[in-house]
Structure formats: C-alpha cells, structure tokens
Design a protein around this motif. Structure first.
Motif, mmCIF file in Angstrom:
data_model
loop_
_atom_site.group_PDB
_atom_site.id
_atom_site.type_symbol
_atom_site.label_atom_id
_atom_site.label_comp_id
_atom_site.label_asym_id
_atom_site.label_seq_id
_atom_site.Cartn_x
_atom_site.Cartn_y
_atom_site.Cartn_z
ATOM 1 N N UNK A 10 5.067 5.062 -5.250
ATOM 2 C CA UNK A 10 5.700 4.758 -6.745
ATOM 3 C C UNK A 10 4.568 4.523 -7.759
ATOM 4 N N UNK A 11 3.436 4.361 -7.410
ATOM 5 C CA UNK A 11 2.287 4.217 -8.507
ATOM 6 C C UNK A 11 1.579 2.784 -8.212
ATOM 7 N N UNK B 143 0.870 -1.241 0.185
ATOM 8 C CA UNK B 143 -0.169 -0.110 0.061
ATOM 9 C C UNK B 143 0.838 1.176 0.020
ATOM 10 N N UNK B 144 1.837 1.446 0.943
ATOM 11 C CA UNK B 144 2.654 2.511 1.005
ATOM 12 C C UNK B 144 3.553 2.594 -0.244
ATOM 13 N N UNK B 145 4.086 1.560 -0.733
ATOM 14 C CA UNK B 145 4.829 1.517 -2.207
ATOM 15 C C UNK B 145 3.935 1.842 -3.321
ATOM 16 N N UNK B 146 2.622 1.624 -3.260
ATOM 17 C CA UNK B 146 1.898 1.902 -4.416
ATOM 18 C C UNK B 146 1.546 3.513 -4.185
ATOM 19 N N UNK C 205 4.305 13.117 -0.806
ATOM 20 C CA UNK C 205 3.618 12.645 -1.914
ATOM 21 C C UNK C 205 4.165 11.583 -2.632
ATOM 22 N N UNK C 206 3.236 11.426 -3.699
ATOM 23 C CA UNK C 206 3.680 10.558 -4.797
ATOM 24 C C UNK C 206 5.156 10.973 -5.372
ATOM 25 N N UNK C 207 6.058 9.661 -5.539
ATOM 26 C CA UNK C 207 7.621 10.186 -5.963
ATOM 27 C C UNK C 207 7.760 9.619 -7.522
ATOM 28 N N UNK C 208 6.846 8.802 -7.958
ATOM 29 C CA UNK C 208 7.276 8.198 -9.271
ATOM 30 C C UNK C 208 7.371 9.214 -10.258
ATOM 31 N N UNK C 209 8.145 8.802 -11.364
ATOM 32 C CA UNK C 209 8.356 9.704 -12.623
ATOM 33 C C UNK C 209 6.955 9.929 -13.366
#
Length: 445
Positions: A371-372, A365-368, A441-445
């Motif tokens: 990172x998405x 859940x936290x990874x999602x 917040x969200x860190x993904x590219x």
C-alpha cells in the motif's frame, strides 16, 4: 456469554467508520473487517495466545482468498508463493450459481466456527449475516449456493490446516522453567507456564523454516553492575521512574496482552484484550478502507498480512526458546529493586526477542510494499479498551512505536527490541521477495 461477545463485536465494528476513496463503495454486506472482528471477538473470549491467534487469522482468511482467486484471475493462486500449498481448490458449485464475495465473507465465519475452541459463538454472526443479505435483496438461492461454496472451501482449508503440526503440540515435551541465572522464569501475578514452547514446529507459510532468520545473540547475562546487561536492565528501571504522559499512552496503546490480570486484595480479575496480531489485522482493515481497495484486493491484502503474522510468530518463538531470556521484572526484582513492578504485566514467555518488534516490523513491511511507504492513517484499534486513537504517517512509524512501547512498559530490554526489529524486517523481506516473484505487486491507488 454469547451476549457479551455480541456486545464486544459491536464495539469493535462501531469504531471502524472510515471515508471511502472508491467511486464504488463496498456494499454493506461485504465489509471484511466485520467478519474478521467477529473472529477476533471469539479469540478474545477464548484468551487465544498470540502465536495461535496468528494461525487462526491465516486459515480463516485463506479460504476467502481462494474463493476470490477462483473468480478473479488477477489474484495469484496461493500455491504460486506458498510452497506447502498444493491442494486442489476447485469447488463443485458452478461460478454462475453463487456470489463469490458473499461466499468469501461466509467462509471467514465458517472456518472460524469450525476451528476456534468457542467457534459455536459465530453461529449468531452467520445468522445475522444471512439476515443482512436478505435485507439487501439477495435471493434465497444465491444465499444458499454461496453458503454451500463457503462451506466446501472451509473444509478444504481446515484439511490443509491439519497438516501444519498444530495437532502434535500437546504430545511434545512440556517446558520446565529453570530458576536462576539468565533463564526465563514465570512472573507475577499469575506465574503462568510458558506459552507455546514448541511453536517452532508449526509449518510456516512464506519462510523456509522457523530458524531461517536467527537474530544476533542477546547481550551476555551478568549481575555485575558495570556489565552491559546490568545497564540494559537499569535503563528499563530508570525510564519507568519518570514516564511522560506520551510514553504511558504509547505503552498502553500497544499493550495487546490477552493474559492481563488485575489484582485487588485477594481477588484477581482478568481483563481480556485483543492480541498483537489482532491489532495489526485491525490496522490492515483500516488501511484497505482508506486506500479504497475493491473487495477482492481487500481480501488479498488481509490474507497476505495474516500469513505474514503467522511466519513472524514462528520465527520469533524459535528464538525465544533458544535464548530463553530472563524478563526485566525477574532481574530487576532480584538485583536492583525487589519492589519494582513494570507498568505492563509481563507476558508468560521468554524475553528475547520482542514479539511486538518482530510482528510489527514484518506486518508493516508487507503493508508498506502493498500500500505504500507513506500511508498515513488513524489507528483506533484500542478504543474498546480505553486507549487512543493515534495518528501515524506510515506503517513503519507505527512499528517503531509498537516496538518501543515494550521498553516503556518495562517488559523488554532494548536489545530485544532492536534485534527484534531487524528480525521482523528480515521476515518481511522474505515475504516480499516471494510475492514479487509470483507477480503480487503494489496495490495502492
């Protein structure tokens, strides 16, 4: 023994070569996964139990996070989302005298060296790391000052760790198993005593208390062959009798049992493996590389996942010793088939809920969030143990499979998995709520 650890460390880091998306690849001496894997290798050697492993991962990464935070104002200070964290993180070394990234890497090793039972083994990793820095033309003065900064921060983290009640565990009442009825009882082949029965007393990181997310009650125990509990047990028994190759692969891939023992005649041979938390820490390492995150953001994600793991185990263990549930192996041997043996070795603690379910869903859940939801990756964490790799389209898909693996392995009833999944999602939601409020917040590219 040190040689064995070094070989294992090389095996672990040799399986994590992933394509970098970043236009500025992370320098060879700043690969976080190598430091974390060195910590994992020592924990494997020490046979550190799963809850304790999550605690060590939290503290070894915490100092690294603090060092990055001091030098990168984009990172949110720990105290902004961890209520118990009120200490001063300032260090005496001027920022322009040391490389905070080198200090963060060294801090992971130094904290582990001081906290782990066999932490002295990490001296070799520290020496090799210094040699690597010199090979990359880092000046002796920068190395010296960076190590000083790392050592100073490690001391602060260790001081904080000493207030989490861990040092009081040995003074608490030992667990006495109750034979018969619904209660958990030690299982073959080692009949080990219950692991960490007082873990609920450990201070959590994000969540408010160990009992914040008590799952629904497990299926009512019964020996009646028409009861729901008997049906739960028979379902475990039935699936074990006709396992597909894929089900066997899934069970083995997510085994992660640091207590595994193989018997051969009168001999018992221990087989050391990574813990469930170690598996998800490795997944995190895979993910930050594939996402092409900067060193700073990689430290951020790694630390947040580690702290989530710690809370997941505190929450899960609180319920395990409340419901004190019997394991399938004990029930099936007594009421269905005296000769039945589960595919996986039963871990030495109560059944309900599934630790894999709680841990995997909280971590996923936290990874999602960071990172998405649709982050695909290849998980090769278990290659050193002869299993995998496996492909996943998302962290949540991996969590679902990890949970179900315990049913295939014959060590959990379905309700422990289903309700454990929900407990893990609840923990993740609580973590995410605090991260959002703090501006992470969200860190993904």
């Amino acid at each position: 023994m040190i040689k064995r650890i070094s070989i294992l460390f090389l095996a672990l880091i040799g399986t994590t070569a992933y394509a970098q998306k970043s236009k500025n690849p992370i320098l060879p001496y700043l690969h976080i996964d190598k430091a974390v894997n060195a910590i994992s290798a020592v924990m494997i050697h020490d046979v550190v139990n799963p809850p304790a492993a999550s605690r060590y991962y939290t503290y070894v990464t915490l100092g690294a996070y603090n060092l990055v935070c001091l030098n990168n104002k984009e990172l949110v200070p720990i105290g902004n989302f961890i209520k118990s964290y009120t200490q001063d993180n300032q260090i005496s070394i001027p920022a322009d005298k040391y490389d905070y990234r080198i200090a963060a890497m060294y801090c992971i090793l130094e904290t582990g060296k001081q906290m782990l039972p066999s932490g002295f083994m990490l001296q070799d990793d520290e020496d090799k790391y210094v040699a690597l820095l010199k090979e990359n033309s880092i000046s002796d003065d920068v190395i010296k000052q960076s190590i000083a900064a790392a050592t100073e921060m490690a001391a602060k983290v260790i001081k904080y760790s000493k207030s989490d009640n861990y040092n009081k565990l040995s003074g608490r009442l030992r667990y006495s198993p109750i034979k018969g009825g619904k209660n958990w009882f030690p299982t073959p082949p080692m009949y080990m005593e219950a692991v960490e029965p007082n873990w609920k007393t450990i201070r959590p990181m994000f969540i408010d208390s160990a009992s914040q997310f008590v799952p629904v009650r497990p299926t009512t125990f019964s020996t009646d062959s028409t009861s729901d509990f008997y049906k739960e047990a028979y379902a475990v028994y039935k699936v074990s009798k006709n396992m597909s190759a894929e089900q066997i692969m899934i069970a083995n891939f997510w085994d992660c049992n640091p207590f595994a023992v193989t018997t051969s005649g009168h001999m018992m041979i221990g087989f050391k493996k990574i813990s469930p938390g170690g598996h998800w820490m490795n997944i995190t390492g895979i993910a930050v590389k594939k996402a092409g995150l900067s060193f700073d953001k990689s430290i951020e994600v790694t630390t947040l996942v580690a702290m989530t793991e710690m809370d997941a185990f505190i929450s899960c263990w609180d319920e395990k010793y409340r419901s004190n549930g019997i394991r399938p192996e004990t029930y099936i041997n007594k009421y269905i088939d005296i000769k039945w043996v589960p595919m996986l070795q039963t871990p030495p603690f109560p059944e309900y809920p599934s630790g894999h379910a709680v841990l995997s869903n909280s971590s996923a859940g936290v990874l999602s969030y960071l990172l998405g939801d649709k982050f695909s990756y290849t998980d090769d964490s278990e290659i050193p143990y002869g299993v995998g790799p496996r492909e996943f389209k998302s962290f949540k898909q991996a969590a679902e499979e990890a949970s179900l693996s315990r049913f295939y392995g014959g060590i959990h009833f379905k309700d422990a998995i289903v309700n454990g999944n929900q407990q893990g999602r609840d923990v993740a939601a609580a973590v995410i709520k605090k991260l959002k409020a703090a501006g992470v917040n969200y860190l993904g590219n």
